[in-house]
Design an enzyme around this catalytic site. Structure first.
Site, PDB file in Angstrom:
ATOM      1  N   SER A  87      44.710  44.930  35.847  1.00  0.00           N
ATOM      2  CA  SER A  87      43.959  43.925  36.616  1.00  0.00           C
ATOM      3  C   SER A  87      42.777  44.495  37.386  1.00  0.00           C
ATOM      4  O   SER A  87      41.883  43.744  37.759  1.00  0.00           O
ATOM      5  CB  SER A  87      44.891  43.226  37.609  1.00  0.00           C
ATOM      6  OG  SER A  87      45.479  44.180  38.474  1.00  0.00           O
ATOM      7  N   ASP A 110      43.041  40.506  47.818  1.00  0.00           N
ATOM      8  CA  ASP A 110      44.416  40.008  47.929  1.00  0.00           C
ATOM      9  C   ASP A 110      45.311  41.190  48.310  1.00  0.00           C
ATOM     10  O   ASP A 110      44.808  42.228  48.745  1.00  0.00           O
ATOM     11  CB  ASP A 110      44.864  39.259  46.657  1.00  0.00           C
ATOM     12  CG  ASP A 110      44.914  40.156  45.423  1.00  0.00           C
ATOM     13  OD1 ASP A 110      44.954  41.404  45.579  1.00  0.00           O
ATOM     14  OD2 ASP A 110      44.933  39.608  44.296  1.00  0.00           O
ATOM     15  N   HIS A 121      44.479  43.985  45.276  1.00  0.00           N
ATOM     16  CA  HIS A 121      43.200  44.295  44.619  1.00  0.00           C
ATOM     17  C   HIS A 121      42.031  44.447  45.585  1.00  0.00           C
ATOM     18  O   HIS A 121      41.918  43.684  46.547  1.00  0.00           O
ATOM     19  CB  HIS A 121      42.887  43.188  43.601  1.00  0.00           C
ATOM     20  CG  HIS A 121      43.954  43.042  42.569  1.00  0.00           C
ATOM     21  ND1 HIS A 121      44.949  42.092  42.657  1.00  0.00           N
ATOM     22  CD2 HIS A 121      44.211  43.766  41.454  1.00  0.00           C
ATOM     23  CE1 HIS A 121      45.765  42.223  41.615  1.00  0.00           C
ATOM     24  NE2 HIS A 121      45.347  43.244  40.874  1.00  0.00           N
TER      25      HIS A 121
END
Ligand SMILES: *[C@@H]1O[C@H](CO)[C@@H](O)[C@H](O)[C@H]1NC(C)=O
Length: 342
Positions: free
Chosen positions: A28, A317, A320
């Site tokens: 991610s 978040d 990340h």
């Protein structure tokens, strides 16, 4: 004499500088939306993700804006964003100047990708193989070979092997391996991946090392008292050492390959310890929600308390980096490990 030296520098300069594409593998941290096209709960294609992305689009990037690989592409004079390979609307002509095969939630251990039904790393390589055939069909085999051979490959992977697989789940792996053995197992998996990329013609490959994962806002929950989990960060350091050694060994083994390890651990540690020096007010919680838990579907437009200005946060978040930190990561990589390629 002066003229021939000039010509020599010009030739060397252009040979070293010609990067036609940034090609990305991993998780991610560098997935621009491949997971949008999978049946997985791990997505980010809804607000507030993307609220600072050009056009205010929730592309699937786990960020308020662009990823480090987007900034990197722009800095190399390539497109401002690196698109996801799985988006069926993107023609191969466009993907020829950069593409990401990354899938949020994946890891070096095939078992990690299974936990969240995402793309295993070796499956990312199969997509790359298909990409190369599409390049050849469109531009001809020689040009496809040239693009693939001169592209810069960035690989960012390994965090999920620890934070999704080894530490929280009481999975097979945590019964099977000590944390050090698991690091050894993950680093050993790099060889198969690198050999496959090399066989397909990739030559300039950079593996980005892990950050202090125990200081991710989510991991502070396990650290106790909101502090970093030293155990988790120590696992990241142990893995980085093994990855660096594996990378050095493979670099010497495969002909024509320039494989590098890009350390980020100390830089990210410094950002977390001295956030003000980098323009951040907060490097302990994410911007989204309480900043301690919210990630993926838990971070959505109904999540209360989301911060108004993500540029003040190192994390968007609970896992990340914010767009601003992603820009700093790209600048740091360009000044350090990537300098030899540009
Ligand atoms: C971005 O889009 C969201 C909804 O998709 C909207 O609520 C928000 O106001 C938009 N922001 C800007 C700056 O246009």
């Amino acid at each position: 004499m002066a003229v021939s030296l000039f010509v020599l520098f010009f030739l060397l300069g252009s040979a070293a500088g010609r990067i036609p594409a940034v090609i990305v593998f991993g998780d991610s941290t560098v997935d621009p939306g491949n997971n949008d096209f999978l049946l997985t709960p791990l997505k980010a294609n809804f607000p507030p993700y993307g609220r600072d992305f050009p056009g205010n689009i929730s592309t699937g990037r786990f960020c308020n804006g662009r990823l480090s690989t987007d900034f990197l592409s722009a800095s190399l004079g390539l497109p401002p964003t690196v698109p996801p390979y799985l988006d069926p609307s993107l023609p191969i002509q466009l993907l020829a100047s950069g593409v990401s095969f990354a899938s949020a939630g994946t890891g070096l251990d095939p078992a990690t990708s299974q936990l969240l039904s995402v793309i295993p790393l070796m499956e990312e390589v199969e997509l790359f193989r298909e990409y190369k055939s599409r390049l050849a069909a469109h531009f001809g085999a020689a040009e496809a070979e040239a693009i693939v051979g001169e592209a810069l490959y960035v690989v960012s992977i390994g965090t999920n092997d620890y934070i999704v697989n080894y530490f929280p789940m009481a999975t097979e792996r945590s019964k099977q391996f000590t944390v050090g053995e698991f690091g050894e197992f993950l680093a050993a998996g790099v060889a198969e991946f690198v050999a496959a990329l090399h066989a397909l013609g990739a030559r300039k490959i950079v593996f980005v090392g892990l950050a202090p994962i125990g200081c991710l806002p989510l991991e502070r929950l396990t650290g106790g008292g909101g502090g970093c989990s030293e155990e988790h960060s120590a696992a990241a350091r142990g893995f980085n050492d093994r990855l660096e050694a594996a990378v050095a060994r493979l670099d010497g083994e495969l002909p024509g390959l320039r494989l590098r390890f890009a350390p980020l651990y100390n830089f990210v540690s410094d950002v977390i310890q001295n956030p003000q020096s980098y323009g951040f007010e907060n490097a302990e919680q994410g911007c989204c929600g309480t900043g301690e838990l919210e990630v993926s579907f838990l971070c959505n437009k109904w999540t209360p308390y989301t911060c108004p200005d993500a540029n003040r946060y190192a994390f968007f978040d609970s896992v990340h980096p914010s767009e601003k930190l992603n820009g700093l990561l790209s600048d740091y990589l360009l000044k350090t490990t990537l300098a030899e390629f540009i």
